[in-house]
Design a protein around this motif. Structure first.
Motif, PDB file in Angstrom:
ATOM      1  N   LEU A  37      42.443  50.754  42.688  1.00  0.00           N
ATOM      2  CA  LEU A  37      42.200  49.341  42.374  1.00  0.00           C
ATOM      3  C   LEU A  37      41.474  49.182  41.043  1.00  0.00           C
ATOM      4  N   PHE A  38      40.565  50.112  40.739  1.00  0.00           N
ATOM      5  CA  PHE A  38      39.806  49.992  39.492  1.00  0.00           C
ATOM      6  C   PHE A  38      40.723  50.099  38.270  1.00  0.00           C
ATOM      7  N   LEU A  39      41.672  51.024  38.307  1.00  0.00           N
ATOM      8  CA  LEU A  39      42.637  51.128  37.206  1.00  0.00           C
ATOM      9  C   LEU A  39      43.574  49.933  37.184  1.00  0.00           C
ATOM     10  N   ASP A  40      43.945  49.459  38.367  1.00  0.00           N
ATOM     11  CA  ASP A  40      44.857  48.313  38.449  1.00  0.00           C
ATOM     12  C   ASP A  40      44.269  47.072  37.785  1.00  0.00           C
ATOM     13  N   MET A  41      42.945  46.972  37.778  1.00  0.00           N
ATOM     14  CA  MET A  41      42.312  45.813  37.153  1.00  0.00           C
ATOM     15  C   MET A  41      42.639  45.744  35.662  1.00  0.00           C
ATOM     16  N   PHE A  42      42.947  46.898  35.068  1.00  0.00           N
ATOM     17  CA  PHE A  42      43.362  46.937  33.664  1.00  0.00           C
ATOM     18  C   PHE A  42      44.880  46.887  33.527  1.00  0.00           C
ATOM     19  N   ASP A  43      45.568  47.606  34.423  1.00  0.00           N
ATOM     20  CA  ASP A  43      47.017  47.776  34.273  1.00  0.00           C
ATOM     21  C   ASP A  43      47.837  46.688  34.965  1.00  0.00           C
ATOM     22  N   GLN A  44      47.316  46.169  36.093  1.00  0.00           N
ATOM     23  CA  GLN A  44      48.066  45.169  36.869  1.00  0.00           C
ATOM     24  C   GLN A  44      47.141  44.037  37.305  1.00  0.00           C
ATOM     25  N   PRO A  45      46.496  43.364  36.377  1.00  0.00           N
ATOM     26  CA  PRO A  45      45.479  42.380  36.770  1.00  0.00           C
ATOM     27  C   PRO A  45      46.007  41.257  37.657  1.00  0.00           C
ATOM     28  N   GLU A  46      47.218  40.794  37.414  1.00  0.00           N
ATOM     29  CA  GLU A  46      47.733  39.681  38.216  1.00  0.00           C
ATOM     30  C   GLU A  46      48.006  40.118  39.656  1.00  0.00           C
ATOM     31  N   THR A  47      48.450  41.356  39.821  1.00  0.00           N
ATOM     32  CA  THR A  47      48.683  41.869  41.172  1.00  0.00           C
ATOM     33  C   THR A  47      47.364  42.027  41.920  1.00  0.00           C
ATOM     34  N   VAL A  48      46.341  42.488  41.219  1.00  0.00           N
ATOM     35  CA  VAL A  48      45.018  42.606  41.834  1.00  0.00           C
ATOM     36  C   VAL A  48      44.519  41.231  42.275  1.00  0.00           C
ATOM     37  N   LYS A  49      44.725  40.234  41.452  1.00  0.00           N
ATOM     38  CA  LYS A  49      44.300  38.874  41.814  1.00  0.00           C
ATOM     39  C   LYS A  49      45.047  38.379  43.050  1.00  0.00           C
ATOM     40  N   GLU A  50      46.315  38.732  43.147  1.00  0.00           N
ATOM     41  CA  GLU A  50      47.094  38.350  44.323  1.00  0.00           C
ATOM     42  C   GLU A  50      46.530  39.017  45.578  1.00  0.00           C
ATOM     43  N   LEU A  51      46.181  40.305  45.452  1.00  0.00           N
ATOM     44  CA  LEU A  51      45.596  41.023  46.586  1.00  0.00           C
ATOM     45  C   LEU A  51      44.255  40.412  46.975  1.00  0.00           C
ATOM     46  N   ILE A  52      43.415  40.124  45.997  1.00  0.00           N
ATOM     47  CA  ILE A  52      42.093  39.567  46.297  1.00  0.00           C
ATOM     48  C   ILE A  52      42.219  38.178  46.917  1.00  0.00           C
ATOM     49  N   ASP A  53      43.211  37.417  46.508  1.00  0.00           N
ATOM     50  CA  ASP A  53      43.397  36.106  47.128  1.00  0.00           C
ATOM     51  C   ASP A  53      43.810  36.249  48.589  1.00  0.00           C
ATOM     52  N   PHE A  54      44.649  37.240  48.881  1.00  0.00           N
ATOM     53  CA  PHE A  54      44.983  37.493  50.287  1.00  0.00           C
ATOM     54  C   PHE A  54      43.724  37.882  51.062  1.00  0.00           C
ATOM     55  N   CYS A  55      42.906  38.742  50.466  1.00  0.00           N
ATOM     56  CA  CYS A  55      41.670  39.165  51.132  1.00  0.00           C
ATOM     57  C   CYS A  55      40.722  37.983  51.320  1.00  0.00           C
ATOM     58  N   ARG A  56      40.733  37.062  50.376  1.00  0.00           N
ATOM     59  CA  ARG A  56      39.938  35.840  50.518  1.00  0.00           C
ATOM     60  C   ARG A  56      40.368  35.062  51.758  1.00  0.00           C
ATOM     61  N   GLN A  57      41.659  34.976  51.979  1.00  0.00           N
ATOM     62  CA  GLN A  57      42.166  34.273  53.163  1.00  0.00           C
ATOM     63  C   GLN A  57      41.743  34.985  54.448  1.00  0.00           C
TER      64      GLN A  57
ATOM     65  N   ALA B  91      39.769  44.524  49.435  1.00  0.00           N
ATOM     66  CA  ALA B  91      40.874  44.937  48.561  1.00  0.00           C
ATOM     67  C   ALA B  91      40.808  46.433  48.281  1.00  0.00           C
ATOM     68  N   LEU B  92      39.609  46.943  48.088  1.00  0.00           N
ATOM     69  CA  LEU B  92      39.441  48.375  47.835  1.00  0.00           C
ATOM     70  C   LEU B  92      39.777  49.188  49.082  1.00  0.00           C
ATOM     71  N   HIS B  93      39.403  48.686  50.249  1.00  0.00           N
ATOM     72  CA  HIS B  93      39.800  49.357  51.491  1.00  0.00           C
ATOM     73  C   HIS B  93      41.328  49.467  51.574  1.00  0.00           C
ATOM     74  N   LEU B  94      42.017  48.427  51.180  1.00  0.00           N
ATOM     75  CA  LEU B  94      43.476  48.405  51.323  1.00  0.00           C
ATOM     76  C   LEU B  94      44.180  49.243  50.259  1.00  0.00           C
ATOM     77  N   ARG B  95      43.667  49.218  49.045  1.00  0.00           N
ATOM     78  CA  ARG B  95      44.341  49.887  47.924  1.00  0.00           C
ATOM     79  C   ARG B  95      43.746  51.254  47.599  1.00  0.00           C
ATOM     80  N   GLY B  96      42.455  51.447  47.868  1.00  0.00           N
ATOM     81  CA  GLY B  96      41.791  52.681  47.460  1.00  0.00           C
ATOM     82  C   GLY B  96      41.275  52.568  46.035  1.00  0.00           C
TER      83      GLY B  96
END
Length: 454
Positions: free
Chosen positions: A154-174, A146-151
Motif C-alpha cells: 500500500l505504501f508504494l501504491d500511494m505513489f504508483d496508484q494513488p487513485e486506486t488507493v483512494k478507492e480502497l480507503i473509501d471502501f474502508c471508510r464505508q 486498507a493496509l490489512h487488506l493490501r499489505g
C-alpha cells in the motif's frame, strides 16, 4: 456526576470536577478471570464477565468493550494468527496480489464474523455497567484497514496508484461507518476510530488519502448521536494537527507524542485529548508507586477542560492488575496516592539489568535490530518487521535481523543504549535509521547497500 457523564462532558470540553479515567483494558481483562485472549475474544459471555470484573476493580469512568483491530479485516477475508496473551494479528492480505478482488468485497453485516459476539457483549455491558460508565466501541480506521487488506505494498501504491488507493480507503471508510452504526445501535456512547498506521505517513499523505474519509466518518458518528475519538498508537506528532482537522470530538495518543503538544492542538481546535500513560516502562514493568506518580503527574499538568487520563494504547495482557488499581487510587484519592509515592520511591525498573551489546564496528555484515512494542500485537510494529523480513531475503547471507520487544526489561535498557526514543524503530548496525517510519523496499534496500559499501 457519574463516570459516564464525566467522559461525555470532557469530550465536549465542558468543565469536570476531576479528570476522567479511561483505561483501554483490551485483552487484559481476560487475565482477571484466568482466560486467554483467544477465549475472551470469541465469547460474549467472557467479554461480559471480564468487562464487569475490570469495571469493579478499576472504577473507570469509561472503558472499551473490545479492543481488537482485526474484527473487520477478518470479515473481509484476512486470515488471523491467534495468540494467548494478545489480540490476533493479520496473517494474510486478500488484495496482496492486486486490487481485482476489491469489487468483490462487501460491507459487514451484523451476523458476520465475530460481530454477533461483540454486539451481544455490548448490549450486556450496557445493561450491567452502562448507567455509570461510558462504553467505547472501537472500530479500525480506514487507513489501517486498507493496509490489512493490501499489505505493505500500500505504501508504494500511494505513489504508483494513488487513485486506486483512494478507492480502497473509501471502501474502508464505508466499512468503518457500517460497524460504527452497529455499535451505536448496541448502546455505545463513544466510537473510537483506531488507526495506528497513520503514524507511518506524512501530513501531506494524510491529507491526500485519509482526511476526506476520516472527516466523513466523524460527521457520520456525530449524526448518529454518539461521541467520537481519533485514536492512534505510535508517533503521531507529524499528523496530529491534520487529525484534529477531521473534526473528531477528541484525540487519543500514546507516549510517543508530547502531551503538551497534544493539548496545544486540542485547544486550537476545541476538542478533547487523552493519554498517555506509558504501557511498558510504567504499566507493565513499573511499580505501583511508578503508576501513581505518572497518573498524578499527568493530572496535575492537565487540569483544564477536555483532558482524559488513559494509557497510550490497549493495556497488555500481563500488566499487573495492582498497577492499574494504583492509577485508579490516584484518580479517586490523589492525596493518599501522593503519600504512597513519597514513601515508596523506587529506582527504575531496568536499573539493575545488564546486557551485552554487539560490537557494531566489527560486524561481518549488516545487523538490523527492530525495536518494537510487540509485532504480534502492534500493527505498526508488525508491518515494520514484515518489511525487514522482506528486505533481508534480498541480501541472504549478508543481513541478520532480530526483533527486540520492549515488554522485556533487557530491551528497555537496549533501547536506552541505542538512543532510541520512539517505537517502533529500525536500527542498522547500531544506528537508529527508520524511526517510527516503515520504509518502502527500495529505500530500505538502499540504506543497507550503503552500509555494505562502507
Amino acid at each position: 456526576m457519574t463516570g459516564r457523564e464525566l467522559v461525555l462532558a470532557a469530550l465536549k470540553r465542558q468543565p469536570t470536577p476531576r479528570v476522567p479515567w479511561v483505561p483501554f483494558t483490551g485483552v487484559h481483562i481476560g487475565s482477571l478471570k484466568g482466560v486467554d485472549a483467544e477465549q475472551l475474544l470469541k465469547s460474549a459471555e467472557l467479554l461480559t464477565a471480564c468487562g464487569v470484573e475490570a469495571n469493579q476493580r478499576y472504577r473507570p469512568d469509561g472503558q472499551p468493550v473490545v479492543f481488537d483491530l482485526q474484527v473487520e479485516a477478518e470479515i473481509l477475508g484476512c486470515e488471523l494468527k491467534w495468540a494467548k496473551d494478545a489480540p490476533p494479528a493479520v496473517a494474510t492480505h486478500p488484495l496482496a496480489d492486486g486490487y481485482e478482488k476489491l469489487k468483490e468485497l462487501r460491507l459487514p453485516r451484523p451476523e458476520d464474523g465475530r460481530l454477533p459476539i461483540i454486539l451481544e457483549a455490548m448490549r450486556n455491558l450496557k445493561e450491567e455497567i452502562g448507567r455509570n460508565t461510558a462504553l467505547y466501541g472501537l472500530v479500525v480506521g480506514p487507513f489501517t484497514l486498507a493496509l490489512h487488506l493490501r499489505g505493505t505494498n500500500l505504501f508504494l501504491d500511494m505513489f504508483d496508484q494513488p487513485e486506486t488507493v483512494k478507492e480502497l480507503i473509501d471502501f474502508c471508510r464505508q466499512v468503518t461507518e457500517q460497524v460504527a452504526e452497529y455499535y451505536i445501535d448496541a448502546g455505545m456512547d463513544v466510537i473510537a476510530v483506531v488507526d495506528p498506521m497513520i503514524s507511518q505517513i506524512s501530513a501531506d499523505h494524510f491529507q491526500e488519502f485519509v482526511s476526506k474519509a476520516a472527516s466523513h466518518i466523524f460527521d457520520f458518528i456525530r449524526q448518529k448521536g454518539a461521541c467520537s475519538s481519533f485514536f492512534v498508537c505510535g508517533n503521531a506528532t507529524p499528523v496530529l494537527e491534520v487529525m484534529a482537522q477531521c473534526r473528531p470530538d477528541g484525540i487519543s495518543i500514546d507516549e510517543n507524542v508530547n502531551l503538551e503538544y497534544a493539548k496545544e492542538i486540542a485547544d486550537r481546535y476545541q476538542i478533547s485529548y487523552g493519554g498517555n500513560i506509558p504501557l511498558t516502562t510504567v504499566m507493565l514493568l513499573g511499580s505501583q508507586a511508578d503508576n501513581m506518580a505518572k497518573a498524578l503527574e499527568l493530572m496535575d499538568a492537565h487540569k483544564g477542560p477536555g483532558y482524559i487520563l488513559s494509557p497510550g494504547c490497549d493495556i497488555p495482557y500481563n500488566v499487573p492488575p495492582e498497577n492499574v488499581s494504583a492509577i485508579s487510587l490516584a484518580v479517586f484519592d490523589p492525596e493518599k496516592a501522593r503519600v504512597f509515592v513519597e514513601t515508596n520511591k523506587d529506582d527504575s525498573a531496568a536499573a539493575d539489568v545488564e546486557i551485552e551489546m554487539p560490537d557494531y564496528d566489527s560486524l561481518p555484515g549488516v545487523l538490523i535490530e527492530v525495536l518494537t512494542l510487540d509485532s504480534a500485537t502492534c500493527p505498526p510494529c508488525k508491518y515494520m518487521v514484515d518489511a525487514t523480513k522482506q528486505v533481508a531475503k534480498l541480501f541472504e547471507g549478508k543481513v541478520d535481523w532480530v526483533e527486540y520487544k520492549i515488554t522485556e526489561k533487557e530491551n528497555i535498557v537496549r533501547m536506552q543504549r541505542l538512543g532510541v526514543t520512539n517505537i517502533p524503530t529500525i536500527v542498522i548496525n547500531g544506528k537508529p535509521t527508520f524511526v517510527s517510519y516503515i520504509p518502502d523496499l527500495a529505500t530500505y534496500k538502499q540504506e543497507i547497500e550503503k552500509v555494505l559499501k562502507a
